[in-house]
Enzyme design. Structure first.
Site, PDB file in Angstrom:
ATOM      1  CE  LYS A  14       2.432  -9.268   2.249  1.00 57.89           C
ATOM      2  NZ  LYS A  14       2.840  -9.246   3.443  1.00 57.89           N
ATOM      3  N   GLY A  15      -1.819 -13.638   0.892  1.00 54.07           N
ATOM      4  CA  GLY A  15      -3.049 -13.998   0.867  1.00 54.07           C
ATOM      5  C   GLY A  15      -3.918 -13.612   1.764  1.00 54.07           C
TER       6      GLY A  15
HETATM    7  N1  LIG Z   1      -7.911  -8.447   8.714  1.00 62.64           N
HETATM    8  C1  LIG Z   1      -6.854  -8.070   8.333  1.00 62.64           C
HETATM    9  N2  LIG Z   1      -6.062  -7.107   8.852  1.00 62.64           N
HETATM   10  C2  LIG Z   1      -5.035  -6.942   7.918  1.00 62.64           C
HETATM   11  N3  LIG Z   1      -4.805  -7.289   6.715  1.00 62.64           N
HETATM   12  C3  LIG Z   1      -5.510  -8.373   6.172  1.00 62.64           C
HETATM   13  C4  LIG Z   1      -6.594  -8.841   7.024  1.00 62.64           C
HETATM   14  N4  LIG Z   1      -7.246  -9.914   6.242  1.00 62.64           N
HETATM   15  C5  LIG Z   1      -6.567 -10.091   5.237  1.00 62.64           C
HETATM   16  N5  LIG Z   1      -5.569  -9.219   5.199  1.00 62.64           N
HETATM   17  C6  LIG Z   1      -4.367  -9.069   4.095  1.00 62.64           C
HETATM   18  O1  LIG Z   1      -3.383  -9.897   4.344  1.00 62.64           O
HETATM   19  C7  LIG Z   1      -2.436  -9.366   3.712  1.00 62.64           C
HETATM   20  C8  LIG Z   1      -0.954 -10.047   4.282  1.00 62.64           C
HETATM   21  O2  LIG Z   1      -1.053 -11.510   4.055  1.00 62.64           O
HETATM   22  P1  LIG Z   1      -0.274 -12.617   4.864  1.00 62.64           P
HETATM   23  O3  LIG Z   1      -0.690 -12.512   6.275  1.00 62.64           O
HETATM   24  O4  LIG Z   1      -0.495 -14.037   3.935  1.00 62.64           O
HETATM   25  O5  LIG Z   1       1.199 -12.071   4.548  1.00 62.64           O
HETATM   26  S1  LIG Z   1       2.554 -13.139   4.588  1.00 62.64           S
HETATM   27  O6  LIG Z   1       2.617 -13.996   3.467  1.00 62.64           O
HETATM   28  O7  LIG Z   1       2.505 -13.732   5.985  1.00 62.64           O
HETATM   29  O8  LIG Z   1       3.436 -12.062   4.675  1.00 62.64           O
HETATM   30  C9  LIG Z   1      -2.359  -8.008   3.573  1.00 62.64           C
HETATM   31  O9  LIG Z   1      -1.781  -7.716   2.634  1.00 62.64           O
HETATM   32  P2  LIG Z   1      -1.504  -6.029   2.209  1.00 62.64           P
HETATM   33  O10 LIG Z   1      -2.865  -5.268   2.234  1.00 62.64           O
HETATM   34  O11 LIG Z   1      -0.719  -6.107   1.121  1.00 62.64           O
HETATM   35  O12 LIG Z   1      -0.563  -5.613   3.520  1.00 62.64           O
HETATM   36  C10 LIG Z   1      -3.852  -7.704   3.543  1.00 62.64           C
HETATM   37  O13 LIG Z   1      -4.501  -7.276   2.716  1.00 62.64           O
END
Ligand SMILES: Nc1ncnc2c1ncn2[C@@H]1O[C@H](COP(=O)(O)OS(=O)(=O)O)[C@@H](OP(=O)(O)O)[C@H]1O
Length: 374
Positions: free
Chosen positions: A131-132
């Site tokens: 979720k990073g």
């Molecule tokens: N460009 C862009 N678009 C959408 N989301 C973005 C982006 N950059 C960073 N994030 C943040 O990425 C969070 C999800 O992290 P991960 O991809 O590492 O999640 S996972 O561990 O693979 O499930 C996700 O967390 P949440 O906001 O809680 O959904 C986003 O905050």
């Protein structure tokens, strides 16, 4: 009369056996032709089913990625920038020469060759954190013509290690000389055995960790679990052992993953700090081009991915790609990325903030970077 009937039957029998030999030859030839073009590679299907079960990413996108991975990238997607085009012309120009040369032999001495590129172990891995913003980082990197990545999460160094290194390498997309192979599996960062295992593969591997305020990260983690299991107890009842004492429950994975200093300590037993790049999950949203500049420098890549690749999508509330890999249309990440979080009582968030403070400071000290989370 009787004998001429025999002859007819005999000739018919011969013709039939010739036809069947001919058809068998056609089948064998077709099989070898497909093998030569790389379509017979063993694909660990269980992994793809696994990827689909994860539900962390758009499954349709993932199928597209898997198909894309089976095709080496020799030519740029349409509408690439002039500088990227120039790089691709170089890559394609060098290809004819490389096809005449003996096939590449990777560092461990086992050659894995084919007509268009070689399957190599990743030289760089996004190891965390869950979720990073790890998906965003990988998708942004894939825009770079010199980066080829496995789209799903292979989970080799945590779940599938017993399948062996050759299984892992076989998952990787083919790369040409000068291209970097990558993958992302955020759970590696918190897996005790992962650093030793990665080092067994290659101690020179570059390691990227996308870190995000551990409190927001925990809420994001909870949001994901809640989306799959709507009957989940409240965030506060899981995060705190007892609401009156306010004692934080470190056995809950959503809390434990945020103890970055502790997990980094484990990795530093096997890799020097210079092998790590810590990417700010917050800056990846507020200034994607700036953060991508640091990532490209760390990977020794030309700074190709820049602000001209991003636009801010007001509806999504996040930066999106103008032209993602393999497409000329703008695209944002899937619905499970960047979703709204449930409202958590402010005193619970404050309690967690106080809990993480000493761990965060220790992490800033270890990484040499202040992420400003408090
Ligand atoms: N460009 C862009 N678009 C959408 N989301 C973005 C982006 N950059 C960073 N994030 C943040 O990425 C969070 C999800 O992290 P991960 O991809 O590492 O999640 S996972 O561990 O693979 O499930 C996700 O967390 P949440 O906001 O809680 O959904 C986003 O905050």
């Amino acid at each position: 009369m009787g004998c001429s009937g025999c002859r007819v039957r005999l000739n018919f029998g011969k013709a039939l056996s010739r036809v069947s030999v001919f058809l068998t030859m056609v089948l064998i030839f077709t099989y070898f032709f497909y093998c030569l073009t790389g379509f017979c590679d063993s694909v660990p299907r269980t992994l793809y089913s696994q990827g689909a079960l994860e539900g962390d990413y758009d499954t349709l996108d993932d199928r597209r990625r898997i198909l894309e991975e089976r095709r080496p990238r020799l030519f740029p997607p349409r509408n690439r920038s002039a500088s990227a085009d120039a790089q691709q012309v170089d890559a394609a120009g060098g290809l004819a020469q490389r096809m005449l040369e003996p096939e590449g032999t990777p560092s461990n001495g086992i050659p894995v060759s084919n007509t268009f590129g070689t399957k190599r172990f990743p030289q760089a891995i996004i190891i965390g954190v869950k979720k990073g913003g790890t998906r965003a980082l990988l998708e942004f990197l894939r825009v770079h013509p010199d980066v080829r990545a496995f789209g799903a999460e292979p989970h080799f160094f945590d779940r599938f290690y017993d399948k062996g290194l050759e299984w892992y390498r076989n998952l990787m997309p083919r790369t040409l000389d000068g291209q970097i192979t990558m993958e992302k599996t955020p759970s590696y960062f918190v897996t005790k055995e992962a650093p030793g295992r990665v080092c067994t593969m290659n101690c020179q591997t570059k390691l990227i960790v996308v870190v995000r305020d551990p409190v927001t990260r925990a809420v994001s983690d909870y949001t994901q679990t809640l989306s799959k299991n709507p009957g989940l107890p409240s965030f506060q009842s899981l995060a705190l052992k007892n609401s009156s004492t306010g004692l934080v429950d470190t056995t809950w994975s959503a809390v434990r993953i945020g103890l970055y200093a502790k997990h980094l300590e484990n990795w530093l037993q096997h890799f020097p700090l210079s092998h790590f790049l810590f990417v700010s999950g917050e800056r990846l949203v507020s200034d994607p081009a700036g953060e991508m500049g640091r990532v490209q420098d760390f990977l020794g890549l030309k700074r190709v991915v820049s602000d001209k690749h991003f636009y801010f999508n007001q509806t999504k509330g996040f930066p999106c790609l103008k032209k993602p890999e393999g497409s000329s249309r703008p695209r944002c990440l899937g619905k499970s990325k960047g979703r709204p979080h449930p409202q958590i009582p402010s005193e619970v968030l404050q309690r967690l903030r106080d809990f993480y403070r000493p761990f965060n400071h220790r992490f800033y000290q270890m990484s040499g970077q202040d992420f400003g989370w408090d």
